[in-house]
Design a protein around this motif. Structure first.
Motif, PDB file in Angstrom:
ATOM      1  N   ALA A  26       3.291   7.974  -3.903  1.00  0.00           N
ATOM      2  CA  ALA A  26       3.659   8.468  -2.575  1.00  0.00           C
ATOM      3  C   ALA A  26       3.016   9.834  -2.318  1.00  0.00           C
ATOM      4  O   ALA A  26       2.523  10.106  -1.217  1.00  0.00           O
ATOM      5  CB  ALA A  26       5.180   8.562  -2.453  1.00  0.00           C
ATOM      6  N   PHE A  27       3.022  10.694  -3.332  1.00  0.00           N
ATOM      7  CA  PHE A  27       2.396  12.011  -3.211  1.00  0.00           C
ATOM      8  C   PHE A  27       0.900  11.883  -2.928  1.00  0.00           C
ATOM      9  O   PHE A  27       0.353  12.515  -2.014  1.00  0.00           O
ATOM     10  CB  PHE A  27       2.647  12.804  -4.492  1.00  0.00           C
ATOM     11  N   SER A  28       0.215  11.036  -3.704  1.00  0.00           N
ATOM     12  CA  SER A  28      -1.223  10.854  -3.505  1.00  0.00           C
ATOM     13  C   SER A  28      -1.524  10.235  -2.141  1.00  0.00           C
ATOM     14  O   SER A  28      -2.495  10.620  -1.479  1.00  0.00           O
ATOM     15  CB  SER A  28      -1.792   9.963  -4.618  1.00  0.00           C
ATOM     16  N   SER A  29      -0.687   9.282  -1.718  1.00  0.00           N
ATOM     17  CA  SER A  29      -0.899   8.647  -0.410  1.00  0.00           C
ATOM     18  C   SER A  29      -0.721   9.629   0.731  1.00  0.00           C
ATOM     19  O   SER A  29      -1.309   9.468   1.798  1.00  0.00           O
ATOM     20  CB  SER A  29       0.076   7.473  -0.234  1.00  0.00           C
ATOM     21  N   ALA A  30       0.087  10.670   0.506  1.00  0.00           N
ATOM     22  CA  ALA A  30       0.296  11.678   1.546  1.00  0.00           C
ATOM     23  C   ALA A  30      -0.810  12.724   1.556  1.00  0.00           C
ATOM     24  O   ALA A  30      -1.211  13.208   2.618  1.00  0.00           O
ATOM     25  CB  ALA A  30       1.654  12.358   1.339  1.00  0.00           C
ATOM     26  N   LEU A  31      -1.325  13.080   0.384  1.00  0.00           N
ATOM     27  CA  LEU A  31      -2.314  14.158   0.297  1.00  0.00           C
ATOM     28  C   LEU A  31      -3.735  13.678   0.571  1.00  0.00           C
ATOM     29  O   LEU A  31      -4.511  14.358   1.267  1.00  0.00           O
ATOM     30  CB  LEU A  31      -2.230  14.813  -1.084  1.00  0.00           C
ATOM     31  N   PRO A 110       7.562  22.336  11.024  1.00  0.00           N
ATOM     32  CA  PRO A 110       7.850  20.909  10.906  1.00  0.00           C
ATOM     33  C   PRO A 110       8.031  20.501   9.449  1.00  0.00           C
ATOM     34  O   PRO A 110       7.359  21.031   8.550  1.00  0.00           O
ATOM     35  CB  PRO A 110       6.606  20.253  11.521  1.00  0.00           C
ATOM     36  N   LEU A 111       8.943  19.571   9.219  1.00  0.00           N
ATOM     37  CA  LEU A 111       9.266  19.121   7.869  1.00  0.00           C
ATOM     38  C   LEU A 111       9.012  17.632   7.751  1.00  0.00           C
ATOM     39  O   LEU A 111       9.371  16.854   8.643  1.00  0.00           O
ATOM     40  CB  LEU A 111      10.727  19.421   7.545  1.00  0.00           C
ATOM     41  N   ALA A 112       8.383  17.249   6.645  1.00  0.00           N
ATOM     42  CA  ALA A 112       8.107  15.846   6.373  1.00  0.00           C
ATOM     43  C   ALA A 112       8.646  15.496   4.996  1.00  0.00           C
ATOM     44  O   ALA A 112       8.956  16.379   4.191  1.00  0.00           O
ATOM     45  CB  ALA A 112       6.601  15.567   6.453  1.00  0.00           C
ATOM     46  N   ALA A 113       8.745  14.200   4.728  1.00  0.00           N
ATOM     47  CA  ALA A 113       9.243  13.754   3.432  1.00  0.00           C
ATOM     48  C   ALA A 113       8.652  12.396   3.112  1.00  0.00           C
ATOM     49  O   ALA A 113       8.428  11.577   4.009  1.00  0.00           O
ATOM     50  CB  ALA A 113      10.772  13.674   3.433  1.00  0.00           C
ATOM     51  N   VAL A 114       8.390  12.174   1.825  1.00  0.00           N
ATOM     52  CA  VAL A 114       7.920  10.867   1.376  1.00  0.00           C
ATOM     53  C   VAL A 114       8.833  10.376   0.270  1.00  0.00           C
ATOM     54  O   VAL A 114       9.445  11.159  -0.458  1.00  0.00           O
ATOM     55  CB  VAL A 114       6.458  10.917   0.893  1.00  0.00           C
ATOM     56  N   CYS A 115       8.937   9.054   0.181  1.00  0.00           N
ATOM     57  CA  CYS A 115       9.822   8.389  -0.772  1.00  0.00           C
ATOM     58  C   CYS A 115      11.253   8.891  -0.555  1.00  0.00           C
ATOM     59  O   CYS A 115      11.762   8.823   0.558  1.00  0.00           O
ATOM     60  CB  CYS A 115       9.338   8.601  -2.201  1.00  0.00           C
ATOM     61  N   THR A 116      11.892   9.454  -1.573  1.00  0.00           N
ATOM     62  CA  THR A 116      13.275   9.912  -1.416  1.00  0.00           C
ATOM     63  C   THR A 116      13.367  11.347  -0.926  1.00  0.00           C
ATOM     64  O   THR A 116      14.448  11.943  -0.938  1.00  0.00           O
ATOM     65  CB  THR A 116      14.038   9.786  -2.743  1.00  0.00           C
ATOM     66  N   GLY A 117      12.238  11.925  -0.491  1.00  0.00           N
ATOM     67  CA  GLY A 117      12.280  13.287   0.048  1.00  0.00           C
ATOM     68  C   GLY A 117      13.190  13.412   1.247  1.00  0.00           C
ATOM     69  O   GLY A 117      13.751  14.488   1.507  1.00  0.00           O
ATOM     70  N   GLY A 169       7.982   5.597   1.312  1.00  0.00           N
ATOM     71  CA  GLY A 169       7.484   5.694  -0.050  1.00  0.00           C
ATOM     72  C   GLY A 169       6.359   4.716  -0.314  1.00  0.00           C
ATOM     73  O   GLY A 169       5.829   4.077   0.597  1.00  0.00           O
ATOM     74  N   GLY A 170       5.971   4.592  -1.585  1.00  0.00           N
ATOM     75  CA  GLY A 170       4.849   3.736  -1.929  1.00  0.00           C
ATOM     76  C   GLY A 170       3.585   4.216  -1.237  1.00  0.00           C
ATOM     77  O   GLY A 170       3.238   5.394  -1.294  1.00  0.00           O
ATOM     78  N   VAL A 171       2.895   3.310  -0.563  1.00  0.00           N
ATOM     79  CA  VAL A 171       1.683   3.670   0.177  1.00  0.00           C
ATOM     80  C   VAL A 171       1.965   3.925   1.655  1.00  0.00           C
ATOM     81  O   VAL A 171       1.043   4.212   2.416  1.00  0.00           O
ATOM     82  CB  VAL A 171       0.599   2.585   0.025  1.00  0.00           C
ATOM     83  N   ALA A 172       3.224   3.832   2.064  1.00  0.00           N
ATOM     84  CA  ALA A 172       3.565   4.087   3.471  1.00  0.00           C
ATOM     85  C   ALA A 172       3.200   5.502   3.921  1.00  0.00           C
ATOM     86  O   ALA A 172       2.846   5.690   5.094  1.00  0.00           O
ATOM     87  CB  ALA A 172       5.052   3.817   3.716  1.00  0.00           C
ATOM     88  N   PRO A 173       3.253   6.543   3.057  1.00  0.00           N
ATOM     89  CA  PRO A 173       2.829   7.870   3.515  1.00  0.00           C
ATOM     90  C   PRO A 173       1.394   7.914   4.016  1.00  0.00           C
ATOM     91  O   PRO A 173       1.059   8.735   4.877  1.00  0.00           O
ATOM     92  CB  PRO A 173       3.005   8.744   2.260  1.00  0.00           C
ATOM     93  N   LEU A 174       0.544   7.039   3.502  1.00  0.00           N
ATOM     94  CA  LEU A 174      -0.835   6.982   3.982  1.00  0.00           C
ATOM     95  C   LEU A 174      -0.868   6.675   5.471  1.00  0.00           C
ATOM     96  O   LEU A 174      -1.565   7.349   6.243  1.00  0.00           O
ATOM     97  CB  LEU A 174      -1.612   5.914   3.200  1.00  0.00           C
ATOM     98  N   ASP A 175      -0.095   5.689   5.904  1.00  0.00           N
ATOM     99  CA  ASP A 175      -0.064   5.338   7.325  1.00  0.00           C
ATOM    100  C   ASP A 175       0.532   6.459   8.164  1.00  0.00           C
ATOM    101  O   ASP A 175       0.043   6.759   9.254  1.00  0.00           O
ATOM    102  CB  ASP A 175       0.740   4.042   7.519  1.00  0.00           C
ATOM    103  N   MET A 176       1.593   7.092   7.659  1.00  0.00           N
ATOM    104  CA  MET A 176       2.212   8.181   8.406  1.00  0.00           C
ATOM    105  C   MET A 176       1.238   9.332   8.609  1.00  0.00           C
ATOM    106  O   MET A 176       1.101   9.869   9.721  1.00  0.00           O
ATOM    107  CB  MET A 176       3.471   8.674   7.683  1.00  0.00           C
ATOM    108  N   MET A 177       0.537   9.727   7.547  1.00  0.00           N
ATOM    109  CA  MET A 177      -0.400  10.834   7.675  1.00  0.00           C
ATOM    110  C   MET A 177      -1.599  10.472   8.533  1.00  0.00           C
ATOM    111  O   MET A 177      -2.137  11.322   9.261  1.00  0.00           O
ATOM    112  CB  MET A 177      -0.865  11.288   6.285  1.00  0.00           C
ATOM    113  N   LEU A 178      -2.026   9.211   8.516  1.00  0.00           N
ATOM    114  CA  LEU A 178      -3.117   8.789   9.397  1.00  0.00           C
ATOM    115  C   LEU A 178      -2.706   8.906  10.861  1.00  0.00           C
ATOM    116  O   LEU A 178      -3.526   9.239  11.724  1.00  0.00           O
ATOM    117  CB  LEU A 178      -3.543   7.361   9.066  1.00  0.00           C
ATOM    118  N   HIS A 179      -1.438   8.639  11.155  1.00  0.00           N
ATOM    119  CA  HIS A 179      -0.955   8.822  12.528  1.00  0.00           C
ATOM    120  C   HIS A 179      -0.965  10.297  12.911  1.00  0.00           C
ATOM    121  O   HIS A 179      -1.348  10.657  14.035  1.00  0.00           O
ATOM    122  CB  HIS A 179       0.445   8.231  12.687  1.00  0.00           C
TER     123      HIS A 179
END
Length: 349
Positions: A26-31, A110-117, A169-179
């Protein structure tokens, strides 16, 4: 990020707050989308900082350790904070971390969170009155424990609600950050990043987590799970109720009773919803002609497909095609120019 009115090409400073046991994927998918944005743009659009409570290294759930560059008490000019958490998140919601997040919220960062963040943000009280999401396993436990009544938890893949951005979580942060990148730098850059990552489609804010059927039911009814699995595998050429019942070795009447008891609807309606949901994904995420989408989801007549789609979603398939690009190019939030600028001026508390 609060630079909603900034022109494309603006620079953003992002802080990734790592909570012990965080999810590495999740961290890598977000960064990684921000790194690729810099690479494709050939200039630094984004700068990121790795944060931890004490400034020390943090271990992921995999056991790998990531070094932090600063502790939370040190001032940073941030335009976004991303909380990255994972297993046993309840054990790591330290008072100092929650207080720091409240200070960031007070400064309109602004605050964001991935997985259980999202659990951490909820514990800090900065999600009250917001919609958010977590992995389906944690949403279920939160509902059962009646936690955070002022927070609206959804089963969506990710949620963008004003200045709060949460991902399941998982690879979902990738889609969120792309948006987020699409809204800040334009959809062409976001689509280019997806292509570089071999990510065939950018999932939409309306996409939901695929929660296992036995979890949605609250129990494991093997015949029902078997029939739904058959339905999901046969959207192109739908099976009849008699065929579904035959494969599951039950009568058609038993089949209808199972759906009514556990899902509250007849099997024909459930099957139709599966096909229309798949059609919606294809309309949003591919360039397939509408006629081909109809055929791919078991509709032999385009007019019948259009009528069923309108009845289910309230608008036509052709209108669906226009909605996604409008969302990608819409302003993110009607916020003041830059929280980062105000943070630079104010320093840390």
């Amino acid at each position: 990020m609060n630079k909603a009115t900034s022109p494309q090409g603006s620079h953003y400073d992002i802080g990734f707050l790592l909570v012990p046991g965080f999810s590495q994927i999740a961290f890598s998918s977000a960064l990684e989308p921000f790194r690729m944005a810099n690479q494709l743009a050939d200039r630094r659009l984004y700068t990121w900082h790795i944060l931890s409570c004490d400034g020390g290294a943090v271990s992921a759930s995999s056991g790998l350790s990531v070094a932090a560059e600063t502790a939370l008490e040190e001032p940073l000019p941030l335009d976004l904070v991303v909380v990255c958490a994972g297993v046993d998140v309840q054990e790591y919601c330290h008072r100092d971390m929650l207080s720091w997040l409240r200070r960031m919220a007070h400064r309109n960062v602004p605050l964001a969170a991935v997985c259980t963040g999202g659990y951490v943000l909820a514990r800090a009280g900065v999600l009250d009155g917001y919609r958010c999401t977590l992995h389906w396993e944690h949403i279920s436990s939160i509902h059962e424990a009646l936690l955070f009544p002022a927070v609206v938890f959804t089963s969506e893949m990710f949620v963008l609600d004003r200045d709060r951005f949460t991902s399941s979580g998982g690879v979902a942060p990738l889609d969120m950050m792309l948006h987020l990148i699409s809204r800040q730098q334009g959809p062409d850059l976001a689509e280019g990043i997806a292509e570089e990552f071999l990510h065939e489609r950018i999932r939409d804010v309306a996409d939901r987590q695929r929660t296992p059927l036995k979890v949605r039911l609250g129990s494991s009814q093997p015949k029902l799970v078997e029939v739904v699995t058959l339905m999901e595998a046969n959207l192109h050429e739908p099976l009849s109720l008699d065929e579904l019942a035959g494969h599951a070795h039950i009568s058609r009447r038993q089949l209808e009773r199972l759906f009514q008891r556990y899902l509250g609807c007849p099997p024909t309606r459930y099957y139709m919803d599966l096909r229309l949901t798949r059609a919606r994904q294809l309309l949003q995420q591919t360039q397939m002609p509408i006629t081909d989408v109809a055929l791919a989801c078991g509709f032999v007549s385009p007019p019948h497909f259009t009528k069923c789609y309108h009845d289910r979603f309230g608008y036509s398939p052709s209108h669906e095609r226009h909605r996604r690009r409008e969302r990608l190019t819409a302003p993110l939030i009607p916020a003041p120019p830059s929280a980062g600028a105000s943070l630079r001026d104010s320093g840390s508390e």
